[in-house]
Every structure is written in structure tokens, then in C-alpha cells.
Design a protein around this motif. Structure first.
Motif, mmCIF file in Angstrom:
data_model
loop_
_atom_site.group_PDB
_atom_site.id
_atom_site.type_symbol
_atom_site.label_atom_id
_atom_site.label_comp_id
_atom_site.label_asym_id
_atom_site.label_seq_id
_atom_site.Cartn_x
_atom_site.Cartn_y
_atom_site.Cartn_z
ATOM 1 N N PRO A 13 45.514 26.641 -54.554
ATOM 2 C CA PRO A 13 44.299 26.791 -55.237
ATOM 3 C C PRO A 13 43.430 25.535 -54.329
ATOM 4 O O PRO A 13 44.109 24.400 -53.868
ATOM 5 C CB PRO A 13 44.431 26.372 -56.538
ATOM 6 C CG PRO A 13 45.551 25.435 -56.690
ATOM 7 C CD PRO A 13 46.340 25.924 -55.247
ATOM 8 N N THR A 14 42.190 25.739 -54.000
ATOM 9 C CA THR A 14 41.551 24.859 -53.137
ATOM 10 C C THR A 14 40.159 24.780 -53.643
ATOM 11 O O THR A 14 39.361 25.924 -54.077
ATOM 12 C CB THR A 14 41.458 25.121 -51.831
ATOM 13 O OG1 THR A 14 40.979 23.849 -50.864
ATOM 14 C CG2 THR A 14 40.751 26.239 -51.481
ATOM 15 N N HIS A 15 39.309 23.867 -53.351
ATOM 16 C CA HIS A 15 37.687 23.730 -53.439
ATOM 17 C C HIS A 15 37.423 22.389 -52.468
ATOM 18 O O HIS A 15 37.579 21.525 -52.873
ATOM 19 C CB HIS A 15 37.727 23.196 -55.085
ATOM 20 C CG HIS A 15 36.235 23.137 -55.392
ATOM 21 N ND1 HIS A 15 35.328 23.931 -55.479
ATOM 22 C CD2 HIS A 15 35.364 21.767 -55.672
ATOM 23 C CE1 HIS A 15 33.879 23.450 -55.861
ATOM 24 N NE2 HIS A 15 34.249 22.155 -56.012
ATOM 25 N N ASP A 43 38.158 28.047 -54.948
ATOM 26 C CA ASP A 43 37.409 28.170 -56.090
ATOM 27 C C ASP A 43 36.055 27.585 -55.790
ATOM 28 O O ASP A 43 35.620 26.582 -56.030
ATOM 29 C CB ASP A 43 38.062 27.261 -57.106
ATOM 30 C CG ASP A 43 37.316 27.101 -58.334
ATOM 31 O OD1 ASP A 43 36.977 28.005 -58.973
ATOM 32 O OD2 ASP A 43 37.091 26.108 -58.897
ATOM 33 N N HIS A 66 33.016 29.270 -58.633
ATOM 34 C CA HIS A 66 33.597 28.267 -59.145
ATOM 35 C C HIS A 66 33.721 28.252 -60.532
ATOM 36 O O HIS A 66 33.067 28.541 -61.372
ATOM 37 C CB HIS A 66 32.632 27.042 -58.728
ATOM 38 C CG HIS A 66 33.252 25.601 -59.380
ATOM 39 N ND1 HIS A 66 34.391 25.086 -58.868
ATOM 40 C CD2 HIS A 66 32.609 24.912 -60.362
ATOM 41 C CE1 HIS A 66 34.611 24.089 -59.705
ATOM 42 N NE2 HIS A 66 33.511 23.800 -60.300
ATOM 43 N N VAL A 69 40.201 24.387 -61.774
ATOM 44 C CA VAL A 69 41.423 24.604 -61.126
ATOM 45 C C VAL A 69 42.642 25.347 -61.861
ATOM 46 O O VAL A 69 43.140 26.018 -61.299
ATOM 47 C CB VAL A 69 41.690 23.100 -61.030
ATOM 48 C CG1 VAL A 69 42.241 22.155 -62.292
ATOM 49 C CG2 VAL A 69 43.294 23.160 -60.057
ATOM 50 N N ALA A 72 41.851 28.926 -60.877
ATOM 51 C CA ALA A 72 42.418 29.241 -59.567
ATOM 52 C C ALA A 72 43.703 29.193 -59.464
ATOM 53 O O ALA A 72 44.274 30.041 -58.700
ATOM 54 C CB ALA A 72 41.929 28.106 -58.729
ATOM 55 N N ASP A 89 48.964 21.627 -53.381
ATOM 56 C CA ASP A 89 47.626 21.137 -53.403
ATOM 57 C C ASP A 89 46.955 21.235 -52.068
ATOM 58 O O ASP A 89 47.589 20.588 -51.270
ATOM 59 C CB ASP A 89 47.336 19.940 -54.360
ATOM 60 C CG ASP A 89 47.659 20.081 -55.906
ATOM 61 O OD1 ASP A 89 47.729 21.335 -56.340
ATOM 62 O OD2 ASP A 89 47.652 19.326 -56.364
ATOM 63 N N THR A 169 39.977 21.153 -68.030
ATOM 64 C CA THR A 169 39.581 21.064 -66.540
ATOM 65 C C THR A 169 40.332 19.957 -65.885
ATOM 66 O O THR A 169 40.301 20.002 -64.571
ATOM 67 C CB THR A 169 38.098 20.670 -66.624
ATOM 68 O OG1 THR A 169 38.186 19.399 -67.391
ATOM 69 C CG2 THR A 169 37.169 21.615 -67.160
ATOM 70 N N HIS B 124 45.784 11.328 -59.085
ATOM 71 C CA HIS B 124 45.534 12.582 -58.809
ATOM 72 C C HIS B 124 44.698 13.327 -59.870
ATOM 73 O O HIS B 124 44.393 14.484 -59.730
ATOM 74 C CB HIS B 124 46.865 13.523 -58.557
ATOM 75 C CG HIS B 124 46.860 14.055 -57.215
ATOM 76 N ND1 HIS B 124 47.208 15.435 -57.363
ATOM 77 C CD2 HIS B 124 46.608 13.818 -56.091
ATOM 78 C CE1 HIS B 124 47.050 16.019 -56.056
ATOM 79 N NE2 HIS B 124 46.852 15.113 -55.351
ATOM 80 N N VAL B 126 41.331 14.226 -61.947
ATOM 81 C CA VAL B 126 40.162 14.792 -61.409
ATOM 82 C C VAL B 126 38.870 14.387 -62.130
ATOM 83 O O VAL B 126 39.018 14.064 -63.212
ATOM 84 C CB VAL B 126 40.353 16.407 -61.262
ATOM 85 C CG1 VAL B 126 41.482 16.773 -60.242
ATOM 86 C CG2 VAL B 126 40.535 17.048 -62.613
ATOM 87 N N GLN B 127 37.850 14.878 -61.461
ATOM 88 C CA GLN B 127 36.408 14.935 -62.106
ATOM 89 C C GLN B 127 36.627 15.939 -63.301
ATOM 90 O O GLN B 127 36.719 17.024 -63.205
ATOM 91 C CB GLN B 127 35.283 15.081 -61.202
ATOM 92 C CG GLN B 127 35.218 14.000 -60.168
ATOM 93 C CD GLN B 127 34.198 14.453 -59.175
ATOM 94 O OE1 GLN B 127 34.184 15.481 -58.589
ATOM 95 N NE2 GLN B 127 33.177 13.353 -59.057
ATOM 96 N N THR B 128 36.348 15.267 -64.470
ATOM 97 C CA THR B 128 36.395 16.283 -65.633
ATOM 98 C C THR B 128 35.303 17.287 -65.655
ATOM 99 O O THR B 128 35.688 18.232 -66.090
ATOM 100 C CB THR B 128 36.327 15.402 -67.019
ATOM 101 O OG1 THR B 128 35.243 14.702 -66.911
ATOM 102 C CG2 THR B 128 37.455 14.556 -67.280
ATOM 103 N N VAL B 130 34.326 18.946 -63.082
ATOM 104 C CA VAL B 130 34.438 19.980 -62.292
ATOM 105 C C VAL B 130 35.828 20.323 -61.773
ATOM 106 O O VAL B 130 36.332 21.732 -61.572
ATOM 107 C CB VAL B 130 33.876 19.758 -60.803
ATOM 108 C CG1 VAL B 130 32.367 19.729 -60.739
ATOM 109 C CG2 VAL B 130 34.447 18.595 -59.943
ATOM 110 N N GLY B 131 37.090 19.710 -62.381
ATOM 111 C CA GLY B 131 38.310 19.950 -62.459
ATOM 112 C C GLY B 131 38.862 20.101 -61.044
ATOM 113 O O GLY B 131 39.927 20.653 -61.147
ATOM 114 N N TRP B 132 38.148 19.200 -60.209
ATOM 115 C CA TRP B 132 38.866 19.123 -58.981
ATOM 116 C C TRP B 132 38.881 17.505 -58.583
ATOM 117 O O TRP B 132 37.734 16.909 -59.293
ATOM 118 C CB TRP B 132 38.332 19.930 -57.762
ATOM 119 C CG TRP B 132 38.481 21.423 -58.197
ATOM 120 C CD1 TRP B 132 37.647 22.345 -58.671
ATOM 121 C CD2 TRP B 132 39.734 22.007 -57.800
ATOM 122 N NE1 TRP B 132 38.316 23.474 -58.762
ATOM 123 C CE2 TRP B 132 39.417 23.395 -58.073
ATOM 124 C CE3 TRP B 132 40.618 21.812 -56.909
ATOM 125 C CZ2 TRP B 132 40.566 24.421 -57.707
ATOM 126 C CZ3 TRP B 132 41.665 22.780 -56.490
ATOM 127 C CH2 TRP B 132 41.461 24.116 -57.302
#
Lengths: 245, 141
Positions: A13-15, A43, A66, A69, A72, A89, A169, B124, B126-128, B130-132
Motif C-alpha cells: 500500500p502506498t501514498h 491510495d 485517498h 492506510v 489500502a 511498506d 487511521t 512509524h 503516522v499523521q492521524t 491522513v493515516g500515512w
């Protein structure tokens, strides 16, 4: 070595990670154990992820608006055809021999549903000045034996235990591993050799072990999974008590 | 009196059972419905003496109720679920049906089975929103 019962789907999965993607994909393609397929779920990237993906002819590329994660990861699973899946990842990479070692382990341990490996943390060179901060956070030394992206997983496990929680999230991988544990899945299958390289994002140190946000996520992960167990235990206690009286 | 040690504990009540999670250790606790009622009053600042009286006001209270309550409170304090807090003076009452159904038992169980899983992974995270992981400026250069 590959046969119908040992097909591995690599799930990425990627963004917005186009600049790291080649390193990740090359590490998969360089594996001695040739995976059945490599699935990339984009994503909603706004960078050159699509163009980067097009350079890899064997890559199965899927784009979604979008959605986060968890979604995705779930789309990756939906698209996978292999009997085994391995997440990567998109900003990380594998070391040589990962799939081979894990598939060998799976063959030798037919009851194993998921096997983890040790991993190495690393910092991109241009972020070398952040290493000190990271070291101060003792994270280079810290090993989480249950790092989901390090794992090789039997595909059927997701059919029995469900998918990643889209209500989260963050912490979706932790929540899934907790769910496996509470569901009675053995998580002690572990290769002590490091086969996974995890990129540290040095500016991303705001969520420390003591942060309220990290605590809240952990608590929610656990809470969702232990409620039924506690209700069951309390009900059994009550029934035992009633049987005595 | 007492209050919830909320710097360390996440707490919620699900179908009448309190579930308390020590976010620092990964150990979690479950309480039966009567224990939950008593616990909820304790963290509001009601004293064990008030609660004992409320329990004694119920029909068929067992003679060792004071000991049961005392042991329950001691366990909650021992688990660091309860810490010192302000007092509440308002009247308290407990549901007789719950007490009878639970046989006046005040249960709190401790679970440590997922303790080793709950190692936070801050790097690791992530930004809450956007989830990444965040895309850093230098990353895209």
C-alpha cells in the motif's frame, strides 16, 4: 520452488512515496524466492507514483481515491491471489532471502499462520542529523517482535480473522495483531535474522510512547478486542457462582 | 477519596462491565456488573464507607460485605487504577438486581496476555488525519 500451494502475493500500500518506491520494488524483485505477484495499491497519491509503477511491467497497480492506510491494506488483500501474503511498506525494503527463509519456515511448520522476522531501522542519508534524536528515543535498539510488515501470512487468516479496521487511521496493524492474539493465533513464529529494513522518519517523533495520542490508539486497539473476552469471563464466573448456591 | 488514574488508565464500560486498560503496561482489567457500579461511584469520589452503607441497604447483603468491599478497593488501588482524589458527598445507591445477580461479589480480573504486543511504535506512527507517514519537505527534493 514455487507451486500452487506456495504462491506469495507481495502487497504494497502506498501514498505519495514515489521517491522511495523503486528501492522497495527492487528489493522484492531481487528476492531469490520469486513471488507470484506484486500488488501496489495507490491510495490517492498526487506525486509520480503511477509513473514509477509503470516502469515495472510485472507490477499489478491499483489506484483508489485517498481512503487511508487500512482501506489500502484491505484492497491489497482483496486483490491477492496467493496462498500467502507479505506486506511491504512503500518507504521500506526487504533484505535478500526474506521470502525464501519465511517460506521455508512455513513449509517446516505447517500449523504456522504468520511468521515475523527481525528488522533494522534506518535513516535516509539526508536525514543523518536526525539520527541523534532517534537514538535518544532509544528506538534503534527497540525491536517489536510483531512488526506486521515483516510478516509472511497465510491468506486464509484474513478470511477467518477479518480485515484491517477502517475506523482506525493509525495503529491498524497493531489492532490486527492484537486481534490475532486474542483470537488464539500463535504469534511466536519469529525469525531472529533481520530481513526487513524500516525507514525512520525523523521528524515524525511527536507520537512518543508517552503521548496521549499513542496511548489512546493502543487502548482502543485493545478495547475492541477484549470486550467479548471479559464478558465471557464474567458470565462464566456468575454461572459458577450460581451453580454453587 | 479516590479518582481514576487517568494518566495511565483508559476506562470504558461495555454492557455493564468496566474494562480498564493500563496503557503503560498493556495489562488490562475487567469487572463484573456490581464491581463496575461500585467502581464508577468510587471514581466519582464516593467513599468506601458510603458504598458499604449503600450495599448494606440492599436486601440479603452478606455479613462479610465490608471485607469484600475492602478487598475490592485494595485491589483497585494495588493495580494503580485508583489514586487519591476529591470527595463527593452526594447520596449513593446501588441496583439490588445487579447485586443479587452477582451474589454480592465484587470481581476484578487482571489480564496480561497481550502485554508484549503493546509496544508503541512511535517512529512509524503516522499523521492521524491522513493515516500515512508525513511527506517531509526534504523527502521530495
Amino acid at each position: 520452488m514455487t507451486n500452487a500451494s506456495s504462491l506469495v502475493s507481495v502487497l504494497i500500500p502506498t501514498h505519495n512515496r514515489a521517491h522511495y518506491l523503486a528501492e522497495a520494488l527492487d528489493s522484492v524483485i531481487a528476492q531469490a524466492y520469486d513471488p507470484y505477484e506484486i500488488i501496489l495499491v495507490d491510495d490517492g497519491s498526487t506525486d509520480s507514483t503511477r509513473e514509477m509503477a509503470q516502469r515495472y511491467s510485472r507490477l499489478k497497480y491499483f489506484y483508489q481515491p485517498h481512503s487511508g492506510v487500512s482501506t489500502a491494506r484491505n484492497v491489497c488483500i482483496e486483490k491477492a491471489s496467493g496462498s500467502f501474503v507479505a506486506f511491504l511498506d512503500s518507504d521500506d525494503y526487504w533484505l535478500p532471502g526474506k521470502l525464501q527463509a519465511q517460506m521455508r519456515y512455513m513449509t517446516e511448520h505447517p500449523d504456522c499462520q504468520i511468521v515475523f522476522t527481525a528488522y533494522r531501522n534506518f535513516v535516509t542519508e539526508d536525514r543523518i542529523n536526525q539520527i541523534k534524536r532517534v537514538q535518544e528515543e532509544f528506538l534503534f535498539e527497540k525491536q517489536n517482535r510483531y512488526l506486521l510488515p515483516s510478516a509472511l501470512i497465510r491468506r486464509e487468516l484474513f478470511d477467518r480473522q477479518g480485515r484491517f479496521s477502517t475506523s482506525l487511521t493509525v495503529g491498524e496493524d497493531t489492532e490486527f495483531v492484537v486481534r490475532l492474539k486474542v483470537g488464539g493465533i500463535q504469534l511466536n513464529h519469529y525469525l531472529p535474522e533481520s530481513y526487513y529494513c524500516r525507514r525512520l522518519h525523523g521528524d515524525n517523533l511527536t507520537l512518543t510512547r508517552s503521548s496521549k495520542e499513542a496511548d489512546r490508539i493502543l487502548a482502543q486497539c485493545l478495547y475492541q478486542n477484549v470486550r467479548s473476552r471479559i464478558h465471557r469471563d464474567m458470565k462464566e464466573r456468575r454461572e459458577r457462582r450460581e451453580a454453587r448456591t | 477519596m479516590y479518582q481514576l488514574n487517568d494518566a495511565q488508565m483508559f476506562c470504558d464500560v461495555s454492557d455493564g462491565c468496566a474494562i480498564v486498560i493500563n496503557v503503560k503496561t498493556g495489562i488490562y482489567y475487567g469487572m463484573n456488573p456490581l464491581g463496575t457500579q461500585v467502581f464508577e461511584l468510587l471514581i466519582k469520589g464516593h467513599s468506601p464507607a458510603q458504598l458499604l452503607q449503600a450495599l448494606k441497604d440492599l436486601p440479603d447483603t452478606p455479613p462479610d460485605m465490608e471485607q469484600r468491599l475492602s478487598e475490592f478497593v485494595q485491589r483497585l488501588v494495588g493495580y494503580a487504577i485508583l489514586i487519591d482524589g476529591p470527595s463527593a458527598e452526594s447520596a449513593v445507591s446501588l441496583a439490588s438486581e445487579t447485586a443479587a445477580a452477582d451474589g454480592f461479589s465484587l470481581d476484578v480480573s487482571e489480564y496480561a496476555d497481550v502485554q508484549d504486543l503493546l509496544q508503541a511504535d512511535p517512529i512509524h506512527d503516522v499523521q492521524t488525519e491522513v493515516g500515512w507517514q508525513p511527506v517531509l519537505k526534504a523527502d521530495s527534493e
